[in-house]
Design a protein around this motif. Structure first.
Motif, short mmCIF file in Angstrom:
data_model
loop_
_atom_site.label_atom_id
_atom_site.label_comp_id
_atom_site.label_asym_id
_atom_site.label_seq_id
_atom_site.Cartn_x
_atom_site.Cartn_y
_atom_site.Cartn_z
N ALA A 205 0.87 -0.97 0.11
CA ALA A 205 0.07 0.02 -0.06
C ALA A 205 0.84 1.22 -0.01
O ALA A 205 0.69 2.10 -0.69
N GLY A 206 2.04 1.33 0.69
CA GLY A 206 2.76 2.19 0.76
C GLY A 206 3.64 2.53 -0.56
O GLY A 206 3.85 3.68 -1.14
N LEU A 207 3.78 1.39 -1.13
CA LEU A 207 4.32 1.54 -2.49
C LEU A 207 3.52 2.05 -3.50
O LEU A 207 3.80 3.04 -4.31
N ASP A 208 2.23 1.79 -3.62
CA ASP A 208 1.56 2.20 -4.42
C ASP A 208 1.13 3.72 -4.35
O ASP A 208 1.07 4.67 -5.17
N ALA A 209 1.30 4.05 -2.95
CA ALA A 209 0.79 5.59 -2.65
C ALA A 209 1.91 6.40 -3.11
O ALA A 209 2.03 7.55 -3.83
N GLY A 210 3.32 6.00 -3.15
CA GLY A 210 4.57 6.53 -3.37
C GLY A 210 4.62 6.69 -4.87
O GLY A 210 5.00 7.73 -5.48
N ILE A 211 4.30 5.37 -5.59
CA ILE A 211 4.23 5.87 -7.25
C ILE A 211 3.05 6.63 -7.53
O ILE A 211 3.35 7.69 -8.57
N ASP A 212 1.85 6.84 -6.98
CA ASP A 212 0.97 7.65 -7.21
C ASP A 212 1.42 9.32 -6.94
O ASP A 212 1.17 10.13 -7.80
N GLU A 213 2.20 9.49 -5.78
CA GLU A 213 2.69 10.63 -5.58
C GLU A 213 3.56 11.16 -6.72
O GLU A 213 3.64 12.42 -7.05
N ALA A 214 4.46 10.12 -7.29
CA ALA A 214 5.38 10.61 -8.34
C ALA A 214 4.52 11.10 -9.64
O ALA A 214 4.98 11.89 -10.39
N LEU A 215 3.77 10.26 -9.89
CA LEU A 215 2.71 10.57 -11.22
C LEU A 215 2.30 12.02 -10.75
O LEU A 215 2.14 12.80 -11.77
N ALA A 216 1.67 12.37 -9.55
CA ALA A 216 1.30 13.63 -9.37
C ALA A 216 2.19 14.84 -9.48
O ALA A 216 1.78 16.01 -9.65
N ILE A 217 3.48 14.57 -9.45
CA ILE A 217 4.67 15.50 -9.43
C ILE A 217 5.24 15.55 -10.82
O ILE A 217 6.04 16.46 -11.11
N LYS A 218 4.83 14.60 -11.50
CA LYS A 218 5.65 14.68 -13.13
C LYS A 218 5.54 15.94 -13.77
O LYS A 218 4.43 16.14 -14.20
N PRO A 219 6.64 16.63 -14.19
CA PRO A 219 6.30 17.80 -14.87
C PRO A 219 6.07 17.85 -16.46
O PRO A 219 6.27 16.29 -16.96
N ALA A 220 6.12 18.65 -17.09
CA ALA A 220 5.37 18.68 -18.51
C ALA A 220 6.64 18.48 -19.31
O ALA A 220 6.53 17.82 -20.26
N ARG A 221 7.88 18.98 -18.63
CA ARG A 221 8.95 18.88 -19.52
C ARG A 221 10.16 19.27 -18.80
O ARG A 221 9.94 19.63 -17.59
N HIS A 222 11.41 18.76 -19.20
CA HIS A 222 12.61 18.96 -18.61
C HIS A 222 13.07 20.37 -18.71
O HIS A 222 12.40 21.37 -19.52
N ASP A 223 14.10 21.04 -18.00
CA ASP A 223 14.64 22.31 -18.04
C ASP A 223 16.07 22.16 -18.46
O ASP A 223 16.73 23.21 -17.99
#
Length: 332
Positions: free
Chosen positions: A294-312
């Motif tokens: 459950a913690g792993l799934d939550a961590g993966i979901d958190e990463a998806l939520a912060i993925k930016p539109a593009r690199h800098d």
């Protein structure tokens, strides 16, 4: 294993590709990638290989269809073949492909094991076919070992793609010869612009070659036919005449490739980076060890939520790297 929502980031992109760095260590010190005097992570900071397998299997359960093992140099980590065997059993069971990126120095010893584990394609980092130049770029590499490894892997039935970083005044003049060699050998070739990741001993701006200029030169020498195939990755592809060889261009600076990004990266210490060019990350090692699946799934979901539109990514004389970590830490 319980099902979980598909991997879709906040920009609506489906994540189907996981790159896994099994180690930050490497037996070469390529000038564009590392400083000569590198400090590597302590071994007790790394994910256990079993933990890597559990995380990778969870990604497969959530829709990842391609996994690449990287480093550093993945073949320097003890037990990596066992990991490959475990993940290879997932091919055809949700996973379409397991691949590996290597510098080739240990490939002759492990090619047969990789093939038996289910790996059918590998990328080999190779920036020169001249022994002295190769040694200079890698600081101490032996070209003959890499070429022997490539030959053994080819004989074992593994398809080879050569990755070559274009470097001004180091190997730019050798790019046409590298493509001709790949056509002769039946390998694909991907050319890559140098990326501003981590502090090195030189100014990357001095070595930067825009692949637009490289392509103009190659198109005068070779019959290049646009290949519409897309892998969801950063490369644009061309067929080289009537040969089976494909030429790929990875141009993070002159042709941003982020719109179709389908990947995330797991580091050897368990941090999940949603973008190569940003520092935002989620600690999946802690999430798994403290919260289980459950913690792993939550961590993966958190990463998806912060993925930016593009690199800098930007490159200019004297400019600091886009991010402080080296490519070997994130996974090349």
């Amino acid at each position: 294993m319980a099902t979980a929502p598909a991997l879709i980031d906040r920009h609506g992109r489906t994540i189907s590709y996981l790159r896994v760095s099994v180690t930050d260590r490497c037996d070469l010190r390529c000038r564009y990638c590392m400083a000569e005097d590198m400090r590597f992570l302590p071994r007790d900071a790394l994910l256990e290989l079993d933990e890597i397998a559990v995380i990778a299997e969870r990604f497969i359960a959530r829709g990842v269809t391609k996994i690449r093992l990287t480093g550093g140099e993945p073949l320097v980590r003890r037990g990596v073949i066992d990991l490959a065997r475990r993940l290879g059993r997932q091919v055809g069971q949700g996973l379409d492909e397991l691949t590996l990126t290597t510098n080739g120095t240990r490939l002759a010893d492990y090619a047969g094991d990789l093939r038996a584990a289910g790996i059918r394609r590998i990328n080999v980092s190779l920036d020169s076919l001249d022994p002295d130049r190769f040694r200079h770029i890698t600081r101490h590499g032996d070209l003959s070992r890499v070429l022997d490894g490539i030959a053994v892997a080819k004989a074992a039935g593994i398809a080879i793609k050569i990755n070559m970083v274009a470097l001004k005044d180091l190997n730019q003049d050798e790019i046409p010869a590298m493509l001709a060699w790949c056509v002769e050998q039946g390998h694909d070739l991907s050319l890559i612009e140098t990326m501003p990741l981590g502090a090195i001993d030189e100014d990357r701006a001095d070595r930067f070659v825009p692949l637009t200029a490289v392509f103009d030169d190659l198109s005068r020498r070779f019959d290049l036919i646009r290949d519409p195939r897309s892998t969801g990755g950063p490369a644009r592809y061309w067929r080289v005449g009537a040969s089976p060889t494909r030429l790929g261009l990875i141009s993070p600076l002159t042709a941003n490739f982020c719109d179709g990004c389908n990947r995330v990266r797991l580091t050897t210490e368990g941090r999940l980076y949603a973008c190569l060019g940003h520092d935002d990350q989620v600690d999946l090692k802690a999430a798994l060890r403290t919260g289980g699946m459950a913690g792993l799934d939550a961590g993966i979901d958190e990463a998806l939520a912060i993925k930016p539109a593009r690199h800098d990514f930007r490159i200019a004389a004297g400019a600091a790297p886009a991010v402080g970590r080296h490519m070997s830490v994130t996974g090349g």
